[in-house]
Scaffold this active site. Structure first.
Site, short mmCIF file in Angstrom:
data_model
loop_
_atom_site.label_atom_id
_atom_site.label_comp_id
_atom_site.label_asym_id
_atom_site.label_seq_id
_atom_site.Cartn_x
_atom_site.Cartn_y
_atom_site.Cartn_z
CE LYS A 36 -3.90 -1.93 2.62
NZ LYS A 36 -4.44 -1.96 3.99
CE LYS A 40 -8.91 -9.40 -4.55
NZ LYS A 40 -9.68 -8.32 -4.01
CE LYS A 97 -13.73 -1.94 -0.59
NZ LYS A 97 -14.42 -2.96 0.16
#
Ligand code: ADP
Ligand code: TRP
Length: 334
Positions: A113, A192, A195
């Site tokens: 991230k 995949k 969101k």
């Protein structure tokens, strides 16, 4: 007796992948136990990505309405909003004082991230400690999660073990439950469904919007008359995840024999999504238009959760040496 616990972040509206991959299996596992499960909306975790208060609240209600519409019984289980139990942030602090810095700095999820961000917050860094607090506060046994959360559960176990070694046996070591049988659903672009890719299908939302999204699913350029490979088609994979084996077999035949276009397959997919989630869509709308009802349900859950949280936390405070002592002895002057 096993206590199931899981959280789902309110970082967006739940999509088909979340429903099939997380929400339905968690409810099923929870209902199979004699003991009430702890199921919560991780809005504090969502704060690591959402910086718009109105949007965060809206997402929280969307997640709550989704769980309830998918059959979660809030009387039988403890269903609550993470931020309604402030004890969790207190426990996170005690745990963070025992957390080795490299454990967090080397966590896959943090590395992944933070690599994409211009600014990395301390909240993102200590995300796994808050997650450990979520689990340990309620003395949970089994944690149903996706494979992506494996390391977070290992960190939780490590922190529980470290705490118990330093301060005495207070925490249970939880076990993850991975959902092996659930496939990773593709999104409308074939990657995949997530969101973060903006490729999701919101099956409980507006039908016209869903229809439009289904029509946008990316397919290859095989002409209408030619046979098609079902295994390599996103439309087929989504259909197979939702429809009965019989209907899936029929669609497979149509793909293989040719003369059947992707446009027709998309219509079939839309129909099956509409049918499969009709009851949930209706329930979702009912909950969504009754935020006061949702607040009542969440408040009831938070009261039960806080009772359990206080039980653990009072032992933790005694163990680490903060707050009033239960042993009211006088201290020697040294
Ligand atoms: P997103 O990738 O949309 O941000 P999350 O990471 O919040 O989704 O997902 C919460 C849980 O939902 C995951 O742990 C996983 O079990 C499930 N899930 C998410 N996306 C999918 C998918 N495409 N297929 C199957 N399950 C999924
Ligand atoms: N990190 C989890 C996810 O992104 C959500 C979560 C927060 C969670 N706290 C938890 C999951 C505690 C299980 C247990 O999916």
């Amino acid at each position: 007796m096993s206590r199931i616990l899981t959280g789902i972040q309110s970082s967006g509206k739940p999509h088909l992948g979340n429903l099939l991959g997380a929400i339905f299996p968690a409810i099923e596992l929870a209902d199979a136990q004699a003991e009430p499960a702890y199921l919560f909306i991780a809005d504090l975790h969502a704060l690591t990505t959402v910086r718009d208060a109105r949007l965060l609240r809206e997402n929280t209600y969307a997640v709550a309405a989704t769980w309830l519409a998918c059959g979660l019984d809030p009387k039988r289980h403890v269903f609550f909003r993470q931020s309604d139990v402030p004890e969790v942030t207190e426990l996170a602090w005690y745990l963070s004082c025992l957390t080795p810095y490299p454990m967090l700095a080397n966590a896959h999820s943090f590395k992944e991230k933070s690599a994409h961000l211009a600014e990395v917050s301390a909240g993102l860094f200590t995300y796994p400690v808050l997650m450990a607090a979520d689990i340990l506060l309620y003395q949970a046994d089994w944690i149903p999660v996706g494979k992506d959360q494996k390391q977070h559960i290992e960190i939780t176990r490590d922190l529980a073990g470290a705490f118990n070694r330093v301060y005495g046996e207070i925490f249970k070591l939880p076990e993850p439950v991975f959902r092996e049988e659930v496939m990773v659903l593709p999104g409308i672009d074939g990657r995949k469904m997530s969101k973060s890719y903006g490729n999701t299908l919101d099956v409980l939302g507006d039908l016209q919007e869903l229809h439009k999204r289904v029509k946008r699913i990316v397919t290859d350029a095989t002409p209408l008359h030619a046979p098609k490979d079902p295994e390599r088609c996103t439309v087929f994979q989504l259909f197979a995840a939702v429809a009965s084996p019989e209907r899936t077999a029929e669609l497979r035949e149509k793909y293989l024999s040719g003369g059947y276009g992707y446009g027709q397959a998309k219509e079939a997919l839309f129909e099956v999504l509409k049918e499969r989630f009709a009851a949930q869509r209706e329930a979702y709308e009912r909950w969504w238009s009754a935020p006061d009802e949702m607040e009542k349900v969440l408040w009831m859950g938070a009261q039960k959760a806080r009772e359990e949280a206080e039980r653990t936390l009072s032992r933790v405070r005694q163990a680490v040496g903060v707050g009033a002592s239960i042993f009211r002895r006088s201290f020697s002057r040294g």
